[in-house]
Design a protein around this motif. Sequence first.
Motif, PDB file in Angstrom:
ATOM      1  N   ILE A   6     -10.568  61.519  -7.142  1.00 51.83           N
ATOM      2  CA  ILE A   6     -11.739  61.292  -6.301  1.00 51.83           C
ATOM      3  C   ILE A   6     -11.364  61.594  -4.851  1.00 51.83           C
ATOM      4  O   ILE A   6     -10.437  61.016  -4.300  1.00 51.83           O
ATOM      5  N   GLU A   7     -12.091  62.528  -4.249  1.00 57.29           N
ATOM      6  CA  GLU A   7     -11.782  62.911  -2.872  1.00 57.29           C
ATOM      7  C   GLU A   7     -12.310  61.868  -1.891  1.00 57.29           C
ATOM      8  O   GLU A   7     -13.416  61.360  -2.034  1.00 57.29           O
ATOM      9  N   THR A   8     -11.492  61.554  -0.893  1.00 59.94           N
ATOM     10  CA  THR A   8     -11.895  60.620   0.154  1.00 59.94           C
ATOM     11  C   THR A   8     -12.790  61.349   1.140  1.00 59.94           C
ATOM     12  O   THR A   8     -12.461  62.457   1.584  1.00 59.94           O
ATOM     13  N   PRO A   9     -13.940  60.768   1.509  1.00 64.11           N
ATOM     14  CA  PRO A   9     -14.817  61.426   2.487  1.00 64.11           C
ATOM     15  C   PRO A   9     -14.085  61.728   3.787  1.00 64.11           C
ATOM     16  O   PRO A   9     -13.207  60.969   4.222  1.00 64.11           O
ATOM     17  N   ALA A  10     -14.465  62.832   4.424  1.00 62.93           N
ATOM     18  CA  ALA A  10     -13.784  63.269   5.643  1.00 62.93           C
ATOM     19  C   ALA A  10     -13.836  62.218   6.735  1.00 62.93           C
ATOM     20  O   ALA A  10     -12.865  62.005   7.468  1.00 62.93           O
ATOM     21  N   THR A  67      -6.398  71.236   8.260  1.00 62.93           N
ATOM     22  CA  THR A  67      -7.431  70.515   7.539  1.00 62.93           C
ATOM     23  C   THR A  67      -6.769  69.407   6.734  1.00 62.93           C
ATOM     24  O   THR A  67      -5.837  69.668   5.952  1.00 62.93           O
ATOM     25  N   VAL A  68      -7.207  68.184   6.917  1.00 68.43           N
ATOM     26  CA  VAL A  68      -6.624  67.037   6.218  1.00 68.43           C
ATOM     27  C   VAL A  68      -7.360  66.838   4.902  1.00 68.43           C
ATOM     28  O   VAL A  68      -8.591  66.671   4.881  1.00 68.43           O
ATOM     29  N   THR A  69      -6.632  66.864   3.787  1.00 66.29           N
ATOM     30  CA  THR A  69      -7.246  66.714   2.462  1.00 66.29           C
ATOM     31  C   THR A  69      -7.031  65.329   1.867  1.00 66.29           C
ATOM     32  O   THR A  69      -7.794  64.899   1.000  1.00 66.29           O
ATOM     33  N   ASP A  70      -5.997  64.619   2.339  1.00 67.63           N
ATOM     34  CA  ASP A  70      -5.754  63.278   1.811  1.00 67.63           C
ATOM     35  C   ASP A  70      -4.863  62.508   2.779  1.00 67.63           C
ATOM     36  O   ASP A  70      -4.016  63.100   3.461  1.00 67.63           O
ATOM     37  N   VAL A  71      -5.052  61.213   2.836  1.00 70.60           N
ATOM     38  CA  VAL A  71      -4.240  60.321   3.656  1.00 70.60           C
ATOM     39  C   VAL A  71      -3.866  59.119   2.811  1.00 70.60           C
ATOM     40  O   VAL A  71      -4.727  58.495   2.193  1.00 70.60           O
ATOM     41  N   ILE A  78       2.152  56.792   7.435  1.00 69.55           N
ATOM     42  CA  ILE A  78       1.005  57.473   6.847  1.00 69.55           C
ATOM     43  C   ILE A  78       1.470  58.840   6.340  1.00 69.55           C
ATOM     44  O   ILE A  78       2.103  59.600   7.081  1.00 69.55           O
ATOM     45  N   ARG A  79       1.146  59.141   5.094  1.00 73.14           N
ATOM     46  CA  ARG A  79       1.441  60.467   4.541  1.00 73.14           C
ATOM     47  C   ARG A  79       0.145  61.278   4.568  1.00 73.14           C
ATOM     48  O   ARG A  79      -0.891  60.833   4.072  1.00 73.14           O
ATOM     49  N   ILE A  80       0.203  62.458   5.164  1.00 71.90           N
ATOM     50  CA  ILE A  80      -0.989  63.285   5.360  1.00 71.90           C
ATOM     51  C   ILE A  80      -0.834  64.589   4.576  1.00 71.90           C
ATOM     52  O   ILE A  80       0.111  65.350   4.815  1.00 71.90           O
ATOM     53  N   SER A  92       2.687  68.834   3.694  1.00 74.65           N
ATOM     54  CA  SER A  92       2.720  67.382   3.874  1.00 74.65           C
ATOM     55  C   SER A  92       3.285  67.042   5.254  1.00 74.65           C
ATOM     56  O   SER A  92       4.278  67.625   5.695  1.00 74.65           O
ATOM     57  N   LEU A  93       2.632  66.091   5.926  1.00 72.97           N
ATOM     58  CA  LEU A  93       3.105  65.570   7.198  1.00 72.97           C
ATOM     59  C   LEU A  93       3.269  64.065   7.077  1.00 72.97           C
ATOM     60  O   LEU A  93       2.668  63.430   6.210  1.00 72.97           O
ATOM     61  N   GLN A  94       4.069  63.506   7.960  1.00 75.63           N
ATOM     62  CA  GLN A  94       4.219  62.064   8.038  1.00 75.63           C
ATOM     63  C   GLN A  94       3.856  61.600   9.436  1.00 75.63           C
ATOM     64  O   GLN A  94       4.209  62.240  10.428  1.00 75.63           O
TER      65      GLN A  94
END
Length: 524
Positions: A6-10, A67-71, A78-80, A92-94
């Motif tokens: 399930i994708e998290t809303p932007a 573009t951030v797809t998940d946090v 925080i893993r981005i 992936s970013l932290q």
Amino acid sequence: MPLAKIETPAIELACMLEAFLAEHPGAAVLEDGRVIFEMQAAHYSISSEHGRCVMHIWSEDRNMVRTVTDVSARKNTIRIETRRFGQSNPQSLQLVPDRDTRTPTTREATRKKYLRLLERVLTRAFPDLSLDSLGNAIDLEHSFGPAYARGTLVRGQKAWAVIAVNGEETQATVDGALTLGILWLAYCREHSGGRRVFEGLKVIVPAGAAAVTRGRMAWLNPALAKWELYELDERCETLDTSQVGDEGNLDIRLVHNFSHDRGIERSQQAIDHLLGLLPGGMKSRTEVRALSSTEISFRLYGLEFARIRHGVTAGSFSRQDAITFGAGVHETPLTDETEDLFRDLIRRVCDGRAPEGNVRNPLYRLQPERWLESELKRGLAELEPTIREDFVYTQVPAFAGGDRGMIDLLSVTRSGRLMVLELKADDDLHLPLQGLDYWLRVRQVHAAGELQKHGYFAGVEVSKAPPLLLLVAPALRIHPANEMVLRYLKLEVEWMLVALDEHWRKRRRVIFRKRNASLVSSTL
């Protein structure tokens, strides 16, 4: 069959990131374990338009748009999950609270190793003194943390307090050593039981990292203690004395002042256009501030939401005003096509940035010092009756070497004394010495005649006396150790600690004022 993710809303992704950055102003962005941005020195924008969360971060060294797809939250990081534009493979970013990314185990091992090294160095460097104790145990009651090694050197009934910090710690931690050293000296004196007389404090910092501490130490009262500063080269295990007293040789430069009224007048048409888009209630609360002769900022309780830049039109010599908008540093050109986005931003800013707003809203918590500054600017005479409210400069850039410091507020009293105001919305152990840094800069440029040469306080007969220092914070946010540190400053540093009502966003009221002895006896 695996369940679809399930994708998290932007907008939720954007709020999670904004909330983390509001909570951790000293955060850092990591990629493959490397620090690529320190958020205290970087600019960022996080938008959620058109159902897509876009994160833009830039600094003097690099620029990044993803573009951030998940946090996802993992402990206190925080893993981005992101995608570059035009690419399908995720990266992936932290996002971590502090640039010190060492694991707790690594930090502890480094600090233990440093304690052993420090013991050897102190024994060799001070053969006439005995090392009585050395450790870095946590003592939260007295504000002592494990980053600082604390000890005592003894000879008979006389002793020295010692505080040291290793080269693996952040520069901010190194610069904080003097504050903790003063508290350690006071603690040693209080708990000596009369058995020993503590003559003073020895501060040990990494080689090449003593500049800030050296400037501050020069303004500690020699009648209350002896103050010594050393630089330790950990590779060679050599300890060198760092001479204190050359604080007047800082290379400090001021940015030339400009005409605020002329900047507003030049862009008046664009200002009227933007204000015309605001709701009536917000229009009356919006501060229109000229940042330079060509830039105008629009702020609600200190939070910038739009900006006008006056410049040359591409491909011609004509000049025009370009309007951009965005909370924080997010910038989108204001056009007919983006006007709906602007109205949506204004709605969110109005809802989140209000004195009676939700404290959990990231827009409420962003830039609390800027909010406090905006409140005090509207009633400085309530804070200190002697201030001239017609001469108040905000966020004055004062460069010292490569360090760009911003003085919160700079004003003058009716008798002509300069007044430096340092503001804190939350408790800060280092408030006194941070305020001293700005006091030193103003004192030096004033003594050199640079202030009026650069257009500040035009027509005012400014006293030759050193500036006054006002430290301002909510009463319940003043750190208990602040007054102890202030008592150790030289009497030439005339300071006042001003405590505000805890609900300063709703009402401006001074709860109490405390002054040093020299300020009590002088006339503002």
